[in-house]
Design a protein around this motif. Structure first.
Motif, short mmCIF file in Angstrom:
data_model
loop_
_atom_site.label_atom_id
_atom_site.label_comp_id
_atom_site.label_asym_id
_atom_site.label_seq_id
_atom_site.Cartn_x
_atom_site.Cartn_y
_atom_site.Cartn_z
N ALA A 44 1.02 -1.23 0.08
CA ALA A 44 0.15 -0.05 -0.10
C ALA A 44 0.83 1.23 0.08
CB ALA A 44 -0.80 0.04 1.17
N VAL A 97 1.09 5.52 0.64
CA VAL A 97 0.35 6.44 1.34
C VAL A 97 1.04 8.01 1.16
CG1 VAL A 97 -0.40 7.15 3.64
CG2 VAL A 97 -0.24 4.78 2.81
N ASP A 103 -4.03 1.72 -7.10
CA ASP A 103 -4.55 2.15 -5.65
C ASP A 103 -3.56 3.08 -4.91
OD1 ASP A 103 -6.73 0.51 -6.31
OD2 ASP A 103 -6.08 -1.30 -5.03
N GLY A 144 -3.43 5.54 -1.12
CA GLY A 144 -3.84 6.14 0.15
C GLY A 144 -3.61 7.45 0.27
N TRP A 145 -4.31 8.43 0.67
CA TRP A 145 -4.24 9.87 0.89
C TRP A 145 -4.48 10.21 2.48
CZ3 TRP A 145 -2.79 12.91 -3.31
CH2 TRP A 145 -2.85 12.46 -4.56
N ASP A 183 -8.78 5.49 -4.59
CA ASP A 183 -8.40 6.27 -3.59
C ASP A 183 -9.05 6.09 -2.46
OD1 ASP A 183 -6.64 7.66 -5.47
OD2 ASP A 183 -8.16 8.78 -6.29
N ARG A 184 -8.14 5.89 -1.48
CA ARG A 184 -8.75 5.60 -0.06
C ARG A 184 -8.09 6.55 0.85
NH1 ARG A 184 -13.31 3.64 2.05
NH2 ARG A 184 -12.29 3.25 4.21
N VAL A 223 -6.92 8.11 4.65
CA VAL A 223 -6.67 7.54 6.04
C VAL A 223 -6.27 8.97 6.77
CG1 VAL A 223 -5.63 5.42 5.27
CG2 VAL A 223 -4.05 7.45 5.56
N THR A 271 -4.92 -0.53 -1.25
CA THR A 271 -5.10 0.57 -0.33
C THR A 271 -4.80 0.20 0.92
OG1 THR A 271 -7.53 0.19 0.23
CG2 THR A 271 -7.06 1.24 -1.76
N PRO A 272 -4.43 1.20 1.84
CA PRO A 272 -3.95 1.10 3.19
C PRO A 272 -4.88 0.25 3.85
CG PRO A 272 -3.62 3.14 2.59
CD PRO A 272 -4.47 2.56 1.27
N ASP A 273 -6.37 0.74 3.68
CA ASP A 273 -7.31 -0.18 4.64
C ASP A 273 -7.36 -1.54 4.28
OD1 ASP A 273 -9.40 2.66 5.16
OD2 ASP A 273 -8.24 2.71 3.44
#
Length: 543
Positions: free
Chosen positions: A312, A314, A344, A346-347, A375-376, A378, A529-531
């Motif tokens: 992932a 970020v 994918d 992470g923002w 885009d996910r 965090v 994604t990080p999640d």
């Protein structure tokens, strides 16, 4: 003179800048005028208060104002947004470049707020004369700007420079105070009992260290918040130590010897920092109320497969409210990049945005990539604001993480980034976060070098605390090095070696650099994604 305006006719050229934070206000007379000197001690206590709901916008072109006029207009912005006997009313919006154009369009189109161009700042003073108790006189180009901002917030006035004073008198305003020979310490001593105890604004107002004009002054005036800048001094330390538990400083301190010089002092006092010295229009933007939000892309963990490595990526600096407001959405380095949506990602975002600028956070969620690539979002370091958890008093950290979990639930966030000093092995520290159901995992960054722990993972409350395995950071870790590290990483889905978090340092690398990495990963390396990575590790890794 004011004229109706089409919001999309206000396009301005791009400007390099950042931008962000929050506060509440004072009361009004039965007729609606703000009472000078009214204490804010009886106002609701929240680090992130909100302005009143805007019903129409008066749009002022910042480029057409002198610096002194911009300061005056910003304090008038704050007065109009103050809660009192009004829960809704007209608002002033400064027309600024980059993201601020998006937020103005969003307010007029999605929220259907009528917008009127206001060319004459003194016309606005006349129009809203019943909200202005008078003016506070300051000397241009120096630290008395901050003193005037503080006093204007308490007295219900606008900040006026020496050059503008004759015009203020012509428009029937009376002088409330003359602060030309005063300093921040005087303002703190004199008005301490009438200022908020849960929020202060740290803003540079001296050409030697940086001179900010309109930025944050609308919000500070709305809040009745102490506005100051004194470097890393004993006075600054005394201010943060005198605040409520888990209070907030919005703005930015003296980082010339490292940002830990002031963030560390605030953390030790149980006070968070919200980077926001470039932020504008928060008095207006905070007036939008959205009780909760939902990210566009759901968490979609895959079933980990043997023989594959999952990573992932970020983007750093998600604690930065001002960047969220300014050129993050428009720059092709970041959210405006054509590479966004091709993998994918992470923002980081500040969860406080759901109170400070909910329409802005909603815009990011609505415009996030969803589908094949997502885009996910965090939480940026280290929760409700920038803090070092190991230095935060434990009682205050317990208070902080409880409020953080509630805010994260409203903002549909699950993973929190942590930035700290050699505290990775302190399980009790991370339990303060992970005991909350809403917080599904932590991404740990070592201050001295984000990837200093090279992907170590520990389990707390049966949830992962994941250190960055590597990073993209110019001069420290190149795209070629990241590619080599990931292509050689482990592939056992039941081991922590089968998973990686990689940080993208936003100020030295961009999405083109990250795209080059993704394009050159081996076929067995999967980007998630990080999640999703947190969920996959929680389900598959042997403890």
């Amino acid at each position: 003179m004011v004229d109706p305006v089409s919001p999309r006719s206000l396009r301005m050229p791009r400007r390099q800048a950042l931008g962000a934070l929050s506060a509440v206000a004072v009361a009004a007379t039965a007729a609606g005028a703000l009472q000078p000197g009214r204490a804010v001690a009886d106002q609701p206590r929240s680090p992130y208060p909100k302005g009143i709901e805007p019903t129409e916008l008066f749009v002022v072109d910042r480029a057409g104002l002198t610096d002194d006029e911009a300061i005056m207009v910003a304090t008038l912005q704050g007065l109009l947004a103050r809660p009192g006997d009004r829960r809704a009313g007209p608002a002033i919006y400064l027309d600024l470049p980059n993201g601020y154009r998006l937020w103005l369009d969003d307010l007029t189109e999605r929220y259907e707020l009528p917008a009127t161009r206001a060319d004459d700042p003194w016309g606005l003073v006349d129009r809203f004369a019943d909200r202005v108790a008078g003016y506070v006189l300051y000397r241009s180009g120096g630290p008395t700007i901050n003193v005037a901002t503080t006093v204007a917030g308490v007295e219900g006035g606008i900040a006026v420079s020496e050059a503008l004073e004759p015009t203020a008198i012509e428009h029937g305003l009376r002088r409330l105070a003359d602060v030309r020979e005063r300093d921040d310490a005087w303002a703190w001593r004199t008005y301490r009992g009438q200022l908020r105890s849960d929020l202060v604004v740290e803003q540079k107002a001296d050409p030697e260290v940086g001179l900010f004009t309109h930025q944050l002054r609308d919000y500070a005036t709305m809040a009745g918040a102490f506005t100051f800048y004194d470097g890393n001094s004993d006075f600054r330390r005394s201010v943060v130590e005198d605040l409520d538990p888990d209070a907030a400083v919005i703005g930015w301190g003296d980082a010339r010897q490292g940002e830990d010089g002031f963030v560390g002092v605030s953390s030790a006092a149980g006070v968070v920092t919200l980077p926001g010295d470039w932020a504008g229009n928060l008095a207006c933007l905070s007036g939008i109320s959205l009780p909760s939000l939902q990210q566009r892309a759901p968490v979609r963990p895959r079933t980990p497969e043997p023989g594959r490595h999952h990573v992932a990526f970020v983007v750093t600096d998600g604690d930065n409210v001002q960047w969220l407001l300014n050129d993050l959405p428009t720059s092709q380095n970041w959210f405006g990049s054509p590479r966004r949506g091709t993998f994918d990602l992470g923002w980081g975002v500040p969860p406080s945005a759901i109170d400070l600028a909910p329409s802005v956070l909603d815009w990011y969620y609505r415009n996030a990539s969803a589908g094949r690539h997502e885009d996910r979002f965090v939480v940026g370091p280290s929760g409700g604001g920038y803090l070092y958890p190991s230095r935060y008093p434990r009682d205050e950290l317990t208070l902080h993480t409880a409020e953080l979990a509630r805010t994260m639930e409203r903002a549909d966030l699950g993973v929190v980034q942590i930035l700290d000093f050699e505290s990775f092995d302190d399980a009790d520290l991370w339990s303060a976060y992970l005991r909350h159901d809403q917080i599904t995992g932590l991404i740990y960054l070592e201050y001295s070098r984000y990837d200093g722990l090279r992907g170590r993972v520990r389990w707390v409350e049966d949830k992962p605390v994941i250190s960055a395995r590597t990073m993209l950071w110019e001069g420290l870790s190149s795209p070629a090095q990241v590619i080599e590290t990931l292509n050689a990483a482990g592939t056992d889905p039941t081991s922590v070696d089968g998973y990686s978090v990689v940080m993208l340092h936003c100020w030295s690398m961009n999405l083109d650099d990250l795209g080059h990495v993704v394009d050159n990963l081996a076929p067995h390396v999967s980007v998630v994604t990080p999640d999703a990575l947190v969920a996959m590790m929680s389900a598959a890794v042997r403890r």
